[in-house]
Scaffold this active site. Structure first.
Site, PDB file in Angstrom:
ATOM      1  N   GLY B   7       0.860  -1.166   0.000  1.00 33.77           N
ATOM      2  CA  GLY B   7       0.000   0.000   0.000  1.00 33.77           C
ATOM      3  C   GLY B   7       0.897   1.216   0.000  1.00 33.77           C
ATOM      4  O   GLY B   7       1.215   1.776   1.040  1.00 33.77           O
ATOM      5  N   GLY B   9       0.725   4.382  -0.944  1.00 32.24           N
ATOM      6  CA  GLY B   9       0.109   5.690  -1.160  1.00 32.24           C
ATOM      7  C   GLY B   9       1.018   6.764  -0.587  1.00 32.24           C
ATOM      8  O   GLY B   9       2.234   6.573  -0.457  1.00 32.24           O
ATOM      9  N   ALA B  10       0.425   7.880  -0.216  1.00 33.66           N
ATOM     10  CA  ALA B  10       1.194   9.016   0.277  1.00 33.66           C
ATOM     11  C   ALA B  10       2.047   8.629   1.487  1.00 33.66           C
ATOM     12  O   ALA B  10       3.249   8.910   1.550  1.00 33.66           O
ATOM     13  CB  ALA B  10       0.247  10.156   0.633  1.00 33.66           C
ATOM     14  N   MET B  11       1.426   7.940   2.441  1.00 32.36           N
ATOM     15  CA  MET B  11       2.146   7.573   3.665  1.00 32.36           C
ATOM     16  C   MET B  11       3.165   6.476   3.402  1.00 32.36           C
ATOM     17  O   MET B  11       4.296   6.534   3.888  1.00 32.36           O
ATOM     18  CB  MET B  11       1.149   7.108   4.732  1.00 32.36           C
ATOM     19  CG  MET B  11       0.396   8.235   5.395  1.00 32.36           C
ATOM     20  SD  MET B  11       1.459   9.159   6.527  1.00 32.36           S
ATOM     21  CE  MET B  11       1.433   8.034   7.942  1.00 32.36           C
ATOM     22  N   GLY B  12       2.776   5.456   2.656  1.00 31.32           N
ATOM     23  CA  GLY B  12       3.670   4.341   2.344  1.00 31.32           C
ATOM     24  C   GLY B  12       4.912   4.848   1.632  1.00 31.32           C
ATOM     25  O   GLY B  12       6.046   4.424   1.937  1.00 31.32           O
ATOM     26  N   ASN B 104      -5.475   3.432  10.427  1.00 32.95           N
ATOM     27  CA  ASN B 104      -6.598   3.870  11.260  1.00 32.95           C
ATOM     28  C   ASN B 104      -7.647   2.780  11.383  1.00 32.95           C
ATOM     29  O   ASN B 104      -7.774   1.939  10.504  1.00 32.95           O
ATOM     30  CB  ASN B 104      -7.271   5.092  10.628  1.00 32.95           C
ATOM     31  CG  ASN B 104      -6.520   6.363  10.927  1.00 32.95           C
ATOM     32  OD1 ASN B 104      -5.895   6.488  11.972  1.00 32.95           O
ATOM     33  ND2 ASN B 104      -6.589   7.308  10.012  1.00 32.95           N
ATOM     34  N   LYS B 186      -7.864   6.861  19.043  1.00 31.95           N
ATOM     35  CA  LYS B 186      -7.837   7.492  17.736  1.00 31.95           C
ATOM     36  C   LYS B 186      -9.125   7.171  16.960  1.00 31.95           C
ATOM     37  O   LYS B 186      -9.693   8.024  16.283  1.00 31.95           O
ATOM     38  CB  LYS B 186      -6.603   7.008  16.955  1.00 31.95           C
ATOM     39  CG  LYS B 186      -6.263   7.865  15.762  1.00 31.95           C
ATOM     40  CD  LYS B 186      -4.883   7.537  15.190  1.00 31.95           C
ATOM     41  CE  LYS B 186      -4.598   8.402  13.975  1.00 31.95           C
ATOM     42  NZ  LYS B 186      -3.303   8.072  13.349  1.00 31.95           N
ATOM     43  N   SER B 259     -10.406  12.968   6.745  1.00 29.68           N
ATOM     44  CA  SER B 259     -10.109  12.096   5.600  1.00 29.68           C
ATOM     45  C   SER B 259     -11.356  11.411   5.044  1.00 29.68           C
ATOM     46  O   SER B 259     -11.468  11.210   3.841  1.00 29.68           O
ATOM     47  CB  SER B 259      -9.071  11.042   5.997  1.00 29.68           C
ATOM     48  OG  SER B 259      -9.596  10.221   7.029  1.00 29.68           O
TER      49      SER B 259
END
Lengths: 310, 310
Positions: B7, B9-12, B104, B186, B259
């Protein structure tokens, strides 16, 4: 008969015209000054199904200004304006008029009881409808009927006389066997369709096409059934669900946006506290929790606040 | 260390760049073909806080195509894509890599357990963030930290080695005392702010300005607290409420759309089943009803359906 119509919007005006045309003396009572002035100066214009306009001359007056004696007061405000209206017209309530309401929502009897003895109150439901393009102007379509019952049938003075007056005006009134059950049934339908269509900004057909409409529906109506049972009112979640499912097709009401959706779109307060909100409150009193209806009422109030509706 | 980021994406991608720059051998795994192709052909462009672009050369591959042996697999999919991702990369899970997720939502451990022994799983929360303007391109702001814990601390092979690897890459990782409590905290925050801001189409500041935000908040978090207690997880509705209230001002997150709101706006499925929906489901299993969370999950699914998101 001397009849006051308190709340002379689209429906109040339609009833007023029919009752005056049948020989009654009708006074329209409304807060909207431009509407009252238009009726008094130019008359009330009624556009009928065939597109023709008809002008009727009725007396209109602001609530605080109404005086005199009346045999019948018909309340045609929305549920949340009823208390204020009754306070404003308290001057005409002392001579024991019958007080009739056909307003949507549960809890209207409790509101009226704060101003008028129970023995004088008649409640009902109606499928008559009407629209208002502007001040002094209504637009009417189709016909309708009324189903009504005195709150204390044994104490109400002349119920058959009331029926005669309404039917002489062509209003198709008949006595309900269990008017509270009818009111709860209509409120159950509205607490699903009005509330969710407003929350999701969709029409009735779009709601009916949701894969989870039954789950959303059942969460509301199962609580209605439990609270109604505790309150001693007959209510069948299944019957109301069947009625709701019958609204989805384009041939019935599929393309229609319910009145609460229209209220929200036009920045008017909604009737949510007399629908889901009422059942949540009554449930809390009767120790039958109705958390789904409670949160839905809060969500609609949040949407009102976001739109600046107070 | 050989690290697979499942995965990307932006964080990965942000984690991948930092870990490779610290000397690890990183493979990015992602389903988005255009993104994978861009990274392999032009490299990954990272736009930093000061507006400058930096290009990094990493290996990217589709999930079904990944092979080899890895010491660590970091799962950076959304919660609802995790199960499919683990199925697609099953070929690299046989050699006992550590599997870390910072995603999350609640219930991710249960998803991972279906594919990997519990003893290899590490979970955590992070406040690192990142955005993705297009394929092969991320935009990073500020710094962050990670708080993590092995699901079975006594059985996990080399936790301090994992911390060392993450910290050598500047990821500010530390051991959590009670990672499940942190995940629930969270998720509680997200189950209020994400869900209501999406439902009402408002930002965090507008939610905080609602006259009834506390009622809406408490209805969700009181159920969280009851279900968490039954599940043996520490959770304080008051603590999470304080954390939520701290987000309202324009100086913190008031102007921000959560988000889930962005997912809905961009026609992507939401994480609702791993937030309110998870608590409703777990509550039903534990016989601790969570009707508010249940109806909120249904409402978000209704909105997804109305937007054509399946």
């Amino acid at each position: 008969m001397k009849i006051a119509i308190a709340g002379a919007g689209a429906m109040g005006c339609r009833f007023g015209v029919k009752l005056q045309s049948a020989g009654n003396q009708v006074t329209l009572i409304d807060n909207w000054a431009a509407h009252v002035a238009a009726i008094n100066q130019q008359g009330l214009t009624v556009t009928t199904d065939d597109g023709t306009d008809h002008v009727y001359h009725l007396t209109a007056v602001a609530p605080q200004a109404v005086t005199g004696e009346f045999d019948l007061v018909i309340l045609f405000t929305k549920a949340m304006q009823m208390d204020q209206m009754l306070q404003d017209i308290s001057g005409i309530l002392g001579n024991h008029p019958a007080v009739l309401t056909l307003a949507n929502g549960i809890g209207n009897v409790e509101t009226i009881e704060r101003h008028v003895p129970k023995s004088q109150i008649v409640v009902g439901t109606t499928v008559w409808s009407s629209g208002m393009p502007g001040p002094g102007h209504i637009k009417v379509t189709g016909t309708g009927s009324i189903s009504l019952q005195a709150v204390v049938p044994t104490e109400f003075a002349d119920f058959s006389g009331l029926l005669t007056t309404l039917n002489a005006a062509g209003l198709n009134a008949s006595q309900a066997d269990n008017v509270m059950a009818a009111i709860w049934k209509k409120a159950g339908l509205n607490s699903v369709l009005n509330t969710y269509c407003t929350l999701f900004d969709c029409n009735i057909g779009e709601f009916g096409a949701l894969p989870n409409w039954r789950t959303l529906n059942d969460a509301v109506l199962n609580e209605f059934e439990a609270v109604a049972q505790a309150a001693g009112v007959a209510f069948s979640a299944q019957d109301v669900t069947d009625l709701i499912a019958a609204q989805f097709s384009p041939e019935t009401n599929g393309g229609h946006y319910p009145s609460m959706h229209q209220d929200m779109a036009h920045q008017r307060p909604t009737e949510i506290d007399f629908l889901n909100g009422y059942v949540a409150k009554l449930g809390a009193q009767l120790q039958v929790p109705a958390p789904t209806n409670a949160i839905l009422a809060q969500e609609i109030h949040a949407q009102e606040a976001l739109k600046g509706i107070s």
